[in-house]
Design a protein around this motif. Structure first.
Motif, PDB file in Angstrom:
ATOM      1  N   THR A 401     -37.717 -26.677  25.267  1.00 18.43           N
ATOM      2  CA  THR A 401     -37.322 -25.419  25.913  1.00 18.43           C
ATOM      3  C   THR A 401     -38.024 -24.245  25.230  1.00 18.43           C
ATOM      4  OG1 THR A 401     -35.459 -24.996  24.449  1.00 18.43           O
ATOM      5  CG2 THR A 401     -35.073 -26.475  26.287  1.00 18.43           C
ATOM      6  N   PRO A 402     -37.970 -23.058  25.848  1.00 19.17           N
ATOM      7  CA  PRO A 402     -38.720 -21.923  25.287  1.00 19.17           C
ATOM      8  C   PRO A 402     -38.304 -21.546  23.867  1.00 19.17           C
ATOM      9  CG  PRO A 402     -38.043 -21.452  27.545  1.00 19.17           C
ATOM     10  CD  PRO A 402     -37.382 -22.731  27.158  1.00 19.17           C
ATOM     11  N   ALA A 403     -37.024 -21.643  23.521  1.00 18.47           N
ATOM     12  CA  ALA A 403     -36.577 -21.211  22.192  1.00 18.47           C
ATOM     13  C   ALA A 403     -36.837 -22.265  21.117  1.00 18.47           C
ATOM     14  CB  ALA A 403     -35.084 -20.886  22.227  1.00 18.47           C
ATOM     15  N   MET A 404     -37.141 -23.497  21.518  1.00 18.26           N
ATOM     16  CA  MET A 404     -37.284 -24.559  20.517  1.00 18.26           C
ATOM     17  C   MET A 404     -38.369 -24.227  19.504  1.00 18.26           C
ATOM     18  SD  MET A 404     -36.575 -27.280  18.984  1.00 18.26           S
ATOM     19  CE  MET A 404     -35.214 -27.947  19.945  1.00 18.26           C
ATOM     20  N   HIS A 405     -38.056 -24.499  18.243  1.00 17.83           N
ATOM     21  CA  HIS A 405     -39.084 -24.451  17.199  1.00 17.83           C
ATOM     22  C   HIS A 405     -39.060 -25.786  16.488  1.00 17.83           C
ATOM     23  CE1 HIS A 405     -41.874 -22.917  14.318  1.00 17.83           C
ATOM     24  NE2 HIS A 405     -41.086 -23.275  13.336  1.00 17.83           N
ATOM     25  N   HIS A 406     -40.117 -26.573  16.686  1.00 21.09           N
ATOM     26  CA  HIS A 406     -40.232 -27.832  15.956  1.00 21.09           C
ATOM     27  C   HIS A 406     -41.344 -27.656  14.941  1.00 21.09           C
ATOM     28  CE1 HIS A 406     -39.762 -31.985  15.013  1.00 21.09           C
ATOM     29  NE2 HIS A 406     -41.006 -32.291  15.344  1.00 21.09           N
ATOM     30  N   GLY A 407     -40.920 -27.297  13.738  1.00 18.78           N
ATOM     31  CA  GLY A 407     -41.860 -26.986  12.668  1.00 18.78           C
ATOM     32  C   GLY A 407     -41.047 -26.671  11.435  1.00 18.78           C
ATOM     33  N   GLY A 408     -41.696 -26.109  10.431  1.00 11.98           N
ATOM     34  CA  GLY A 408     -40.950 -25.763   9.230  1.00 11.98           C
ATOM     35  C   GLY A 408     -41.881 -25.546   8.064  1.00 11.98           C
ATOM     36  N   PRO A 409     -41.339 -25.010   6.956  1.00 15.72           N
ATOM     37  CA  PRO A 409     -42.166 -24.737   5.782  1.00 15.72           C
ATOM     38  C   PRO A 409     -42.737 -26.019   5.163  1.00 15.72           C
ATOM     39  CG  PRO A 409     -40.010 -23.624   5.616  1.00 15.72           C
ATOM     40  CD  PRO A 409     -39.934 -24.575   6.769  1.00 15.72           C
ATOM     41  N   TRP A 410     -43.824 -25.874   4.480  1.00 14.98           N
ATOM     42  CA  TRP A 410     -44.452 -26.966   3.728  1.00 14.98           C
ATOM     43  C   TRP A 410     -43.417 -27.685   2.878  1.00 14.98           C
ATOM     44  CZ3 TRP A 410     -49.484 -28.785   3.331  1.00 14.98           C
ATOM     45  CH2 TRP A 410     -49.723 -29.621   2.249  1.00 14.98           C
ATOM     46  N   PRO A 411     -43.457 -29.034   2.787  1.00 15.08           N
ATOM     47  CA  PRO A 411     -44.429 -29.959   3.385  1.00 15.08           C
ATOM     48  C   PRO A 411     -44.011 -30.462   4.765  1.00 15.08           C
ATOM     49  CG  PRO A 411     -43.011 -31.178   1.901  1.00 15.08           C
ATOM     50  CD  PRO A 411     -42.531 -29.746   1.876  1.00 15.08           C
ATOM     51  N   ALA A 412     -42.923 -29.921   5.327  1.00 17.59           N
ATOM     52  CA  ALA A 412     -42.487 -30.412   6.646  1.00 17.59           C
ATOM     53  C   ALA A 412     -43.610 -30.242   7.657  1.00 17.59           C
ATOM     54  CB  ALA A 412     -41.237 -29.678   7.103  1.00 17.59           C
ATOM     55  N   THR A 413     -44.292 -29.079   7.609  1.00 21.71           N
ATOM     56  CA  THR A 413     -45.516 -28.919   8.395  1.00 21.71           C
ATOM     57  C   THR A 413     -46.525 -28.111   7.583  1.00 21.71           C
ATOM     58  OG1 THR A 413     -45.140 -26.789   9.503  1.00 21.71           O
ATOM     59  CG2 THR A 413     -44.113 -28.715  10.512  1.00 21.71           C
ATOM     60  N   THR A 414     -47.751 -28.108   8.068  1.00 21.50           N
ATOM     61  CA  THR A 414     -48.822 -27.383   7.386  1.00 21.50           C
ATOM     62  C   THR A 414     -48.872 -25.923   7.811  1.00 21.50           C
ATOM     63  OG1 THR A 414     -50.293 -28.119   9.130  1.00 21.50           O
ATOM     64  CG2 THR A 414     -50.282 -29.414   7.108  1.00 21.50           C
ATOM     65  N   SER A 415     -48.219 -25.552   8.903  1.00 18.28           N
ATOM     66  CA  SER A 415     -48.182 -24.151   9.322  1.00 18.28           C
ATOM     67  C   SER A 415     -46.758 -23.754   9.682  1.00 18.28           C
ATOM     68  CB  SER A 415     -49.092 -23.898  10.523  1.00 18.28           C
ATOM     69  OG  SER A 415     -48.800 -22.608  11.051  1.00 18.28           O
TER      70      SER A 415
ATOM     71  N   ALA B  78     -38.207  -5.768  18.687  1.00 17.74           N
ATOM     72  CA  ALA B  78     -39.268  -6.731  19.012  1.00 17.74           C
ATOM     73  C   ALA B  78     -39.658  -7.540  17.780  1.00 17.74           C
ATOM     74  CB  ALA B  78     -40.488  -6.009  19.571  1.00 17.74           C
ATOM     75  N   VAL B  79     -39.502  -6.933  16.601  1.00 20.10           N
ATOM     76  CA  VAL B  79     -39.904  -7.563  15.342  1.00 20.10           C
ATOM     77  C   VAL B  79     -39.166  -8.879  15.095  1.00 20.10           C
ATOM     78  CG1 VAL B  79     -38.188  -6.427  13.884  1.00 20.10           C
ATOM     79  CG2 VAL B  79     -40.446  -6.989  12.933  1.00 20.10           C
ATOM     80  N   ASN B  80     -37.984  -9.046  15.705  1.00 21.87           N
ATOM     81  CA  ASN B  80     -37.182 -10.240  15.436  1.00 21.87           C
ATOM     82  C   ASN B  80     -37.601 -11.467  16.244  1.00 21.87           C
ATOM     83  OD1 ASN B  80     -35.419  -8.663  13.727  1.00 21.87           O
ATOM     84  ND2 ASN B  80     -34.584  -7.810  15.625  1.00 21.87           N
ATOM     85  N   GLY B  81     -38.416 -11.253  17.259  1.00 21.25           N
ATOM     86  CA  GLY B  81     -38.907 -12.386  18.060  1.00 21.25           C
ATOM     87  C   GLY B  81     -37.807 -13.276  18.607  1.00 21.25           C
ATOM     88  N   VAL B  82     -36.734 -12.680  19.084  1.00 17.28           N
ATOM     89  CA  VAL B  82     -35.580 -13.474  19.528  1.00 17.28           C
ATOM     90  C   VAL B  82     -35.841 -14.133  20.886  1.00 17.28           C
ATOM     91  CG1 VAL B  82     -33.162 -13.333  20.269  1.00 17.28           C
ATOM     92  CG2 VAL B  82     -33.925 -12.092  18.228  1.00 17.28           C
ATOM     93  N   VAL B  83     -35.541 -15.423  20.965  1.00 16.19           N
ATOM     94  CA  VAL B  83     -35.550 -16.154  22.241  1.00 16.19           C
ATOM     95  C   VAL B  83     -34.268 -16.977  22.267  1.00 16.19           C
ATOM     96  CG1 VAL B  83     -36.785 -17.760  23.734  1.00 16.19           C
ATOM     97  CG2 VAL B  83     -38.070 -16.389  22.074  1.00 16.19           C
ATOM     98  N   VAL B  84     -33.541 -16.912  23.355  1.00 12.63           N
ATOM     99  CA  VAL B  84     -32.274 -17.650  23.453  1.00 12.63           C
ATOM    100  C   VAL B  84     -32.313 -18.602  24.646  1.00 12.63           C
ATOM    101  CG1 VAL B  84     -29.776 -17.434  23.811  1.00 12.63           C
ATOM    102  CG2 VAL B  84     -30.976 -15.770  22.364  1.00 12.63           C
ATOM    103  N   ASP B  85     -31.999 -19.860  24.384  1.00 11.53           N
ATOM    104  CA  ASP B  85     -31.779 -20.834  25.469  1.00 11.53           C
ATOM    105  C   ASP B  85     -30.289 -21.130  25.541  1.00 11.53           C
ATOM    106  OD1 ASP B  85     -34.502 -21.263  25.866  1.00 11.53           O
ATOM    107  OD2 ASP B  85     -34.581 -22.941  24.466  1.00 11.53           O
ATOM    108  N   ARG B  86     -29.684 -20.943  26.688  1.00 13.84           N
ATOM    109  CA  ARG B  86     -28.277 -21.321  26.876  1.00 13.84           C
ATOM    110  C   ARG B  86     -28.136 -22.847  26.863  1.00 13.84           C
ATOM    111  NH1 ARG B  86     -26.190 -16.808  25.631  1.00 13.84           N
ATOM    112  NH2 ARG B  86     -27.598 -15.211  26.377  1.00 13.84           N
ATOM    113  N   ALA B  87     -26.982 -23.304  26.476  1.00 10.99           N
ATOM    114  CA  ALA B  87     -26.698 -24.740  26.598  1.00 10.99           C
ATOM    115  C   ALA B  87     -26.726 -25.100  28.082  1.00 10.99           C
ATOM    116  CB  ALA B  87     -25.335 -25.064  26.008  1.00 10.99           C
TER     117      ALA B  87
END
Lengths: 451, 451
Positions: A401-415, B78-87
């Motif tokens: 979905t648009p809000a998903m973030h699949h990533g994270g700080p090193w070493p979980a990901t490189t960016s 805008a600095v917070n980059g908020v995106v919300v997906d409803r359940a």
């Protein structure tokens, strides 16, 4: 290989300047073609791995859904990242020119296919789809686990896309070549941490360094507070066992570390002991898993010995304490792919917070809590260490979905900036360019349209 | 140093979780304090460099303008980059949890002060302002050119900000320490390419690699088409001479390569010859400039010999041909800081396009054209190589507006994704985190507010 990269470099200009809706149509066409061939593709996958047919079929569905999500994102226009400043002779810092900013593709991208997801993160998976959406040609290095499936999938994709925009290669030797080739402008890697680290180093130190997107392990810690354990212990233990068993623990989001009050470890063990043996993806994965568990068992107590037989591997549960981890025995903080997890017991809130603060970067961190006093600080600590923080749920599923973030700080990901799931994955392959003072007939269409 | 970094690491949590409007107020307070001390600061700068008072005063104005722009950006949300997906239990890919995404700070940032901009890109400049805006504590390594000005500026900044959020250090030895320290989570570097490349390598290969923002040279090529030279030759030659002379060529956006039809080189030389000598920033800059020009003159013809005297250095113009550059004599493609530029003549459109395609990554690329047939392809080629493409203007000035992108592909900068000027510079120090399933009382305020 030489010819493939030359074709990709040549295709980069034309593919990179197609209109977004043209790329959207191409991605939809890839999705349609994969849908049509689902039967054949699933049969090939069943031959090359031990994932059940239903699961594979669902994964083809996820793959075509991803492709269509990127198509939709392309049609929405958001993908272009357009910002326009009008000329302003009265601007307080001196006359200001007209500036029109947009995102352009980086150029050819090398994508490494995954073993755990033969479709959704392989030949036509999220990395390929997002690079194509960005306007980048893609060269996929097939996972050695799926030589035939990769070839057939590539055939389907190639048939739909313009010449040179997509190609598939095989073999570990090609991996280094791809990462070092000056025509390749970014790399998306899924694979072992050992190979990944070597390739990441090559990408970062080649004469023209390029972005390298990969991850080198995440144990996805789950913290259970005292009140949650008291109030919902049974439910949490069962949920954990299910999460550990999901796809036999062969997920980058598997909970690999469960941090619980001392008294709670046995309840968890009872639930894990009740899990059935399931086959692993293939022999190599099984072999690596067994070696990994053996190494962990040298340092940690075995609470549930999963064991293996004809039916596959039953989950293994190991045990340590927060105190031991904080004392430097941090084997429990390294990922082991497959159905194994570590329970770490803590004595008090102080130890809980200290452990949270000692974690390396994670893809996910989960809290099961009630109204415990420790929560605000715990959540804040985990926010500083993970790409996704989960409340009273399990981290395994990654919604596209648009809000998903699949990533994270090193070493979980490189960016830490980028996600590999969801439509924003396309940003990994785009950079901004600003046009100053141009008449509209010289501007790319998406900018000229913005009046 | 140890104590400074410890304080920064401790301050990171609190500063990183302040509300955006609190950080905005702090940035405004820094701007107000600098405004109040402008007289003293300019006097100190005049003592430490040879920039004229008016120019320095204007630069303080740009610095406080930048600080206030970031404050405004913080208040805009805008600095917070908020995106919300409803359940969504009916989501086609299976039940979807509630996801709330926002941007969080990376942690303590090391900032390297610049020599060319004692204010706008130094102690309280764009890098510091954007890192503070992101919620990151900042440790500035002062430029060796401004020891006293740096100290006084730092005093003013420190007085306004919470303890530990800002500190200043001196000395080249500290540079390596900062980049290698595990408490430092990102680096913004302005300085020589030699030092920058070494530090970039350290940042990319330390046990936990961190983002390093710097640039290793851009010649900011300017292409003049045949019709433009015919129609507006005089005006273009004069504009170029002015752009070259601006701040004695001591700008990262100085046009260092002018690509013109053969007949046009002499007109350009005449305009450059008419320019006066101006003082360079300081003795070290003058010395490096002289060495750089000497090295270029070994390979290229000297068209205008600037020379130097008590009044400073008059601009130097060198000459080569597109054919020679394409033949591998590419000295003209390396940046030399100061009032020197190279004219490269081309014979036909084919050569012009070939030269454009041979360019390394650039901060800017400029076209002076009319209705020449070569333009669409030339502009497309330059778009693939630069962060900003300029039409019939000069690239020197960098407006601090929302659409501005001051960056570009390697080696112009180390990250093609990020800008160091304009409010989006804050993105260099932010990463996304997504919160899954949290009740609002556990969420950061900016997320809880989004209903």
């Amino acid at each position: 290989m030489e010819e493939i990269l030359d074709r990709a470099a040549h295709a980069a200009r034309e593919w990179g300047t197609t209109r977004p809706d043209e790329r959207a149509a191409a991605l939809d066409a890839v999705a349609d073609a994969l849908d049509r061939e689902t039967g054949e593709l699933v049969a090939l996958a069943e031959w090359e791995c031990r994932l059940p047919g239903g699961r594979l079929r669902a994964e083809v569905g996820r793959t075509t859904f991803q492709l269509r999500s990127f198509a939709e994102y392309l049609r929405s226009g958001a993908v272009n990242g357009v910002v326009v400043d009008r000329a302003d002779p009265e601007w307080p810092q001196g006359p200001r020119p007209e500036l029109r900013r947009m995102l352009v593709p980086l150029g050819p991208v090398a994508v490494f296919g995954s073993t755990s997801y033969p479709f959704a993160f392989s030949v036509a998976g999220s990395d390929t789809a997002s690079a194509l959406a960005a306007g980048c040609p893609v060269v996929v290095k097939a996972s050695h686990s799926y030589p035939d499936l990769a070839d057939r999938t590539a055939e389907i994709v190639e048939e739909v896309l313009p010449k040179g925009v997509f190609a598939l290669v095989h073999g570990q030797r090609r991996a280094r070549q791809l990462v070092l080739d000056p025509r390749v402008k970014a790399v998306a890697f899924i694979g072992s941490a050992r190979v990944g680290r070597e390739l990441h180093h090559l990408a970062a130190t080649r004469p023209e360094p390029i972005p390298f997107y990969g991850g080198f392990g995440s144990v996805n810690p789950v913290f259970v507070t005292k009140r949650a354990a008291q109030k919902r212990g049974r439910e949490i233990a069962r949920g954990f066992a299910e999460a550990l068993a999901q796809q036999s623990g062969q997920l980058c989001t598997k909970p690999g570390l469960l941090v619980v009050p001392e008294a709670f470890a046995d309840d968890v063990a009872a639930e894990v002991r009740a899990l059935r043996a399931e086959p692993l993806l293939n022999k190599l994965v099984a072999k690596r898993y067994e070696t990994g568990v053996e190494a962990l068992a040298e340092f940690l107590d075995v609470l549930v010995e999963g064991g293996s037989g004809a039916g596959g591997h039953a989950p293994t549960l190991l045990r340590t304490t927060a105190a031991e981890i904080l004392d430097g025995h941090d084997e429990a903080l390294s990922e082991c792919f497959g159905p194994v997890s570590v329970v770490a017991t803590y004595r008090d809130s102080h130890e809980l917070l200290e452990l949270a603060a000692a974690l390396p970067g994670q893809l996910t961190a989960t809290v099961h809590g009630e109204d415990d006093d420790v929560l605000p600080e715990l959540i804040s600590e985990l926010t500083g260490r993970a790409g996704r923080v989960v409340w009273n749920q399990w981290p395994n599923d990654i919604a596209t979905t648009p809000a998903m973030h699949h990533g994270g700080p090193w070493p979980a990901t490189t960016s830490p900036f980028h996600t590999s799931v969801g439509v924003r994955a396309v940003e990994r392959f785009q950079r901004p360019v600003v046009f100053q003072g141009f008449p509209s007939h010289f501007l790319p269409e998406v900018l000229a349209d913005e009046r």
